[in-house]
Design a protein around this motif. Structure first.
Motif, mmCIF file in Angstrom:
data_model
loop_
_atom_site.group_PDB
_atom_site.id
_atom_site.type_symbol
_atom_site.label_atom_id
_atom_site.label_comp_id
_atom_site.label_asym_id
_atom_site.label_seq_id
_atom_site.Cartn_x
_atom_site.Cartn_y
_atom_site.Cartn_z
ATOM 1 N N LEU A 56 0.818 -1.208 0.000
ATOM 2 C CA LEU A 56 0.000 0.000 0.000
ATOM 3 C C LEU A 56 0.856 1.263 0.000
ATOM 4 C CD1 LEU A 56 -2.792 -1.253 2.366
ATOM 5 C CD2 LEU A 56 -3.170 -0.280 0.097
ATOM 6 N N LYS A 57 0.323 2.274 -0.684
ATOM 7 C CA LYS A 57 1.000 3.558 -0.821
ATOM 8 C C LYS A 57 0.107 4.668 -0.250
ATOM 9 C CE LYS A 57 2.830 2.047 -5.310
ATOM 10 N NZ LYS A 57 2.890 2.359 -6.766
ATOM 11 N N PRO A 58 0.672 5.793 0.132
ATOM 12 C CA PRO A 58 -0.165 6.900 0.606
ATOM 13 C C PRO A 58 -1.245 7.305 -0.401
ATOM 14 C CG PRO A 58 2.126 7.307 1.174
ATOM 15 C CD PRO A 58 2.108 6.063 0.317
ATOM 16 N N ASP A 59 -0.969 7.168 -1.692
ATOM 17 C CA ASP A 59 -1.965 7.504 -2.713
ATOM 18 C C ASP A 59 -3.166 6.566 -2.709
ATOM 19 O OD1 ASP A 59 0.247 8.722 -5.392
ATOM 20 O OD2 ASP A 59 -0.548 9.672 -3.569
ATOM 21 N N ASP A 60 -3.074 5.440 -2.012
ATOM 22 C CA ASP A 60 -4.207 4.523 -1.902
ATOM 23 C C ASP A 60 -5.194 4.972 -0.821
ATOM 24 O OD1 ASP A 60 -1.837 1.886 -2.366
ATOM 25 O OD2 ASP A 60 -3.240 2.678 -3.867
ATOM 26 N N THR A 61 -4.843 6.004 -0.083
ATOM 27 C CA THR A 61 -5.743 6.509 0.958
ATOM 28 C C THR A 61 -7.040 7.005 0.341
ATOM 29 O OG1 THR A 61 -3.927 7.140 2.426
ATOM 30 C CG2 THR A 61 -6.028 8.296 2.707
ATOM 31 N N ALA A 62 -8.155 6.457 0.819
ATOM 32 C CA ALA A 62 -9.467 6.781 0.267
ATOM 33 C C ALA A 62 -10.540 6.047 1.053
ATOM 34 C CB ALA A 62 -9.544 6.373 -1.202
ATOM 35 N N VAL A 63 -11.775 6.398 0.780
ATOM 36 C CA VAL A 63 -12.897 5.579 1.222
ATOM 37 C C VAL A 63 -13.166 4.564 0.107
ATOM 38 C CG1 VAL A 63 -15.307 5.512 1.934
ATOM 39 C CG2 VAL A 63 -13.852 7.447 2.596
ATOM 40 N N TYR A 64 -13.235 3.308 0.482
ATOM 41 C CA TYR A 64 -13.438 2.235 -0.481
ATOM 42 C C TYR A 64 -14.886 1.754 -0.400
ATOM 43 C CZ TYR A 64 -8.493 2.008 -1.573
ATOM 44 O OH TYR A 64 -7.221 2.306 -2.016
#
Length: 115
Positions: free
Chosen positions: A85-93
């Protein structure tokens, strides 16, 4: 009426892993595929992964090789295994299904990738 409920989100360090689950209230996998979407702050909702009725899968380029979508028909549950996982994967899924022309969304689960 179909209900979708996601779980498994949380805070993880870069390089870590999470597995998201989406449980459906009805046995819908025989009539539709399932999608995982995500929405980061200030960005549009993005299709991340799809699993079709026959089990074939598709991914957005940014997660290929890191995320895996799968399903368990007996449990009416779809999963999203997220590795590296990368910081850019931060999100609501969110999980999503279209059943007989009706769109169904889960409430979402927050994934935060940060050190």
């Amino acid at each position: 009426q179909v209900q979708l409920v996601e779980s498994g989100g949380g805070l993880v360090q870069p390089g870590g892993s999470l597995r998201l689950s989406c449980a459906a209230s009805a046995s819908i996998f025989s009539v539709t595929g399932m999608d995982w979407y995500r929405q980061a702050p200030g960005k549009q909702r993005e299709l991340v992964a799809t699993i079709l009725r026959d089990g074939s899968t598709n991914y957005v380029d940014s997660v290929k090789g890191r995320f895996t979508i799968s399903k368990d028909n007996t449990k009416s549950t779809v999963y999203l295994q997220m590795n590296s996982l990368k910081p850019d994967d931060t999100a609501v899924y969110y999980c999503y299904a279209n059943v007989l022309g009706i769109d169904y969304w889960g409430p979402g689960t927050q994934v935060t990738v940060s050190s």
